[in-house]
Scaffold this motif. Sequence first.
Motif, short mmCIF file in Angstrom:
data_model
loop_
_atom_site.label_atom_id
_atom_site.label_comp_id
_atom_site.label_asym_id
_atom_site.label_seq_id
_atom_site.Cartn_x
_atom_site.Cartn_y
_atom_site.Cartn_z
N GLY A 176 2.23 -25.41 19.53
CA GLY A 176 3.09 -25.41 20.87
C GLY A 176 3.01 -27.58 20.96
N ILE A 177 2.97 -28.34 19.95
CA ILE A 177 2.12 -29.11 20.39
C ILE A 177 3.38 -30.72 20.01
CG2 ILE A 177 0.86 -31.79 19.85
CD1 ILE A 177 -1.30 -29.86 20.37
N GLU B 49 -0.25 -46.24 16.62
CA GLU B 49 -0.30 -44.90 18.13
C GLU B 49 0.18 -43.80 18.24
OE1 GLU B 49 1.95 -45.14 22.29
OE2 GLU B 49 1.76 -46.95 21.64
N VAL B 50 -0.88 -42.81 18.19
CA VAL B 50 0.10 -40.98 18.59
C VAL B 50 -0.56 -40.55 19.62
CG1 VAL B 50 -1.44 -39.05 17.27
CG2 VAL B 50 -1.28 -41.30 16.34
N ASN B 51 0.66 -40.35 20.13
CA ASN B 51 0.87 -39.18 21.57
C ASN B 51 1.16 -37.75 21.08
OD1 ASN B 51 0.61 -41.68 23.24
ND2 ASN B 51 2.08 -42.31 22.47
N ASN B 52 0.16 -37.05 21.91
CA ASN B 52 0.27 -35.34 21.77
C ASN B 52 0.85 -35.37 23.01
OD1 ASN B 52 -0.19 -35.42 18.64
ND2 ASN B 52 -1.99 -36.59 19.84
N ARG B 53 1.80 -34.26 23.39
CA ARG B 53 2.73 -33.73 24.66
C ARG B 53 2.04 -32.04 24.12
NH1 ARG B 53 7.58 -31.80 26.56
NH2 ARG B 53 8.16 -33.00 24.86
N ALA B 54 1.39 -31.74 25.31
CA ALA B 54 2.02 -29.98 25.41
C ALA B 54 2.96 -29.49 25.29
CB ALA B 54 1.14 -29.37 25.74
N LEU B 55 3.85 -28.33 24.42
CA LEU B 55 5.14 -27.67 24.48
C LEU B 55 5.34 -26.85 26.34
CD1 LEU B 55 5.51 -28.09 20.93
CD2 LEU B 55 6.96 -29.90 23.40
N ARG B 56 4.06 -25.53 26.36
CA ARG B 56 3.83 -24.74 27.42
C ARG B 56 2.37 -24.80 27.75
NH1 ARG B 56 3.87 -22.48 21.93
NH2 ARG B 56 1.40 -22.05 22.21
N ALA B 57 2.31 -24.32 28.75
CA ALA B 57 1.55 -24.49 30.20
C ALA B 57 0.32 -23.70 29.28
CB ALA B 57 2.22 -23.54 30.79
N ASP B 58 0.33 -22.72 27.66
CA ASP B 58 -0.51 -22.04 27.77
C ASP B 58 -1.49 -23.28 26.65
OD1 ASP B 58 1.33 -21.56 26.36
OD2 ASP B 58 -0.09 -19.89 25.17
N GLN C 124 -5.34 -29.62 13.94
CA GLN C 124 -3.83 -29.18 13.17
C GLN C 124 -2.75 -30.67 13.51
OE1 GLN C 124 -2.74 -24.89 14.32
NE2 GLN C 124 -5.16 -25.04 15.72
N VAL C 125 -3.08 -31.61 14.18
CA VAL C 125 -2.20 -31.93 13.95
C VAL C 125 -1.65 -33.16 12.66
CG1 VAL C 125 -0.93 -34.02 15.00
CG2 VAL C 125 -1.46 -32.10 16.50
N PRO C 126 -0.35 -32.64 11.52
CA PRO C 126 -0.26 -33.47 10.53
C PRO C 126 0.49 -35.13 10.80
CG PRO C 126 1.48 -31.95 10.67
CD PRO C 126 0.36 -31.85 12.38
N ILE C 127 -0.88 -36.17 10.93
CA ILE C 127 -0.39 -37.65 10.77
C ILE C 127 0.24 -38.03 9.94
CG2 ILE C 127 -0.95 -40.04 11.81
CD1 ILE C 127 -3.03 -38.47 13.66
#
Length: 200
Positions: free
Chosen positions: A42-43, A62-71, A81-84
């Motif tokens: 969900g990111i 630079e790395v930016n992460n954004r939630a895709l859902r409210a939960d 879990q983010v595979p940079i």
Amino acid sequence: MKVDVRTPDGAPITWEDATLPVGSALRIAPAFRASATDEAVGIETTLHARYQASEGRYLVSEVNNRALRADVEVNNLALRQVPIQGLIQAAAPHCIALTLDNDADPTATWTTAAELSSTTGRIIPEWLAKDLVKLANKDARMDAIEILYGTAALAGLPPVRAVQHELGVPHRTASDWIKKARAAGRLEGMNYIVGRQADG
């Protein structure tokens, strides 16, 4: 991983954005922005990377992460879990341009490594790979080693494995050909940090 690769200004990246010569057979985009979405986590992750000549590879700035859902909460557990590195590996082939023609020819056909591998499943056509292994045309072989090494190293992938896979040669032969290409000055501006992955 499906990745959206763009110029720093936000335009979709093409082979024409690869303006920086690296080695004698490759051109790369000096910088890029790449985004990928992991629906399961969900990111959405967006990173910015720039080629650093002293390192011989792309470095993430630079790395930016954004939630895709409210939960979904963007926290340390989710970010693990983010595979940079996987995002860089998926994006870099879009930023590497090469030609199998004479690169000094103004009518040479250029393409990205990503386009070439997505249409044929490989960077070097199979018929050409067989010829390069059989024939003693050292210049053509060195061109292929440079293309394969550069494409792998700039994407953070093991170059020896790429040469083995593409040319169908043993590890020892691939390693020897890479050493000869480096000694001939064919791999200038491209480095792979040995030990980052196995078979590097």
